[in-house]
Design a protein around this motif. Structure first.
Motif, mmCIF file in Angstrom:
data_model
loop_
_atom_site.group_PDB
_atom_site.id
_atom_site.type_symbol
_atom_site.label_atom_id
_atom_site.label_comp_id
_atom_site.label_asym_id
_atom_site.label_seq_id
_atom_site.Cartn_x
_atom_site.Cartn_y
_atom_site.Cartn_z
ATOM 1 N N CYS A 8 57.325 61.731 0.257
ATOM 2 C CA CYS A 8 56.335 61.132 -1.119
ATOM 3 C C CYS A 8 55.337 60.631 -0.906
ATOM 4 C CB CYS A 8 57.461 59.499 -0.250
ATOM 5 S SG CYS A 8 56.386 58.810 0.791
ATOM 6 N N ALA A 10 53.804 58.589 0.167
ATOM 7 C CA ALA A 10 52.819 58.623 1.511
ATOM 8 C C ALA A 10 52.371 59.694 2.572
ATOM 9 C CB ALA A 10 53.124 56.690 1.744
ATOM 10 N N HIS A 12 55.338 60.778 3.502
ATOM 11 C CA HIS A 12 56.642 60.933 4.477
ATOM 12 C C HIS A 12 58.097 61.769 4.241
ATOM 13 C CE1 HIS A 12 55.600 55.827 4.232
ATOM 14 N NE2 HIS A 12 55.032 56.775 5.557
ATOM 15 N N CYS A 35 61.615 56.982 -0.605
ATOM 16 C CA CYS A 35 61.823 57.579 0.130
ATOM 17 C C CYS A 35 62.608 56.565 1.025
ATOM 18 C CB CYS A 35 59.872 57.130 0.089
ATOM 19 S SG CYS A 35 59.466 57.092 2.241
ATOM 20 N N CYS A 38 59.331 53.934 2.967
ATOM 21 C CA CYS A 38 58.401 53.261 2.628
ATOM 22 C C CYS A 38 59.275 52.927 1.052
ATOM 23 C CB CYS A 38 57.281 53.190 1.600
ATOM 24 S SG CYS A 38 57.056 54.970 1.135
#
Ligand SMILES: [Zn+2]
Length: 150
Positions: A8, A10, A12, A35, A38
Motif C-alpha cells: 500500500c 504506507a 505495508h 491493505c 491500514c
C-alpha cells in the motif's frame, strides 16, 4: 488463482489472491483491494523478491513459507487420514516381525489359522511371496515393532 505481492502507499506488504491478472486490475480500480493493516486502497504490486537470496545475506532473509518440500495442507490431511486408517487396520492385526514371510506362507497354504498379520519382509522376500500368489500389501507408513514401543 494467482498471488501477487502487494504494497500500500504506507509501505505495508501483503499477499493478494486473484482469479486472474484482470481480476486484480478490476478489483483494484473498484477499490476492492485494501491493505489489511491500514485499509488503504492505494495498492501497487510490490517489487518481486529475488528468487535466490543474495550470498552473505542468507541469515537475515525472512524464512519463506511454502518454499520447497512443504506439502499442501490437503495432501497432509489425506496422509494423516491414511495413517489413521492403517493404524485402525493394524489394531486387529498381529505383529509377527521377521516371521512375516513364513507366517504369510503358512496362512496361504492353510498351515495355520488365517488372521491378519503384519511384520517385516525384505524386498526379495516380498517379491517371492507375490510370485507365489500370496497377497501382501506394503504398509504405507513405517510401523514400530511392539518391542520397540514404550
Ligand atoms: Zn497499509
Amino acid at each position: 488463482m494467482i498471488v501477487y505481492d502487494l504494497s500500500c502507499d504506507a509501505g505495508h506488504r501483503f499477499e493478494g489472491w486473484f482469479g486472474s491478472s484482470g481480476d486484480y486490475v478490476s478489483q483494484r480500480e473498484r477499490r476492492l483491494v485494501a491493505c489489511p493493516q491500514c485499509g488503504s486502497g492505494e495498492i501497487e504490486k510490490a517489487p518481486m523478491a529475488p528468487a535466490v537470496p543474495r550470498k552473505g545475506n542468507r541469515q537475515s532473509e525472512p524464512k519463506q513459507t511454502n518454499a520447497g518440500g512443504v506439502i499442501p495442507p490437503e495432501a497432509a490431511a489425506v496422509l494423516k487420514k491414511l495413517a489413521e486408517l492403517q493404524a485402525e487396520a493394524l489394531k486387529s492385526s498381529t505383529w509377527v516381525g521377521e516371521d512375516f514371510p513364513e507366517q504369510s506362507r503358512a496362512i496361504h497354504y492353510g498351515e495355520r489359522e488365517p488372521e491378519p498379520i503384519h511384520g517385516k519382509a525384505t524386498r526379495d522376500e516380498a517379491n517371492a511371496l507375490i510370485e507365489e500368489g500370496i497377497t501382501i500389501a506394503p504398509l504405507l507408513f513405517p510401523v514400530a515393532p511392539p518391542e520397540e514401543l514404550n
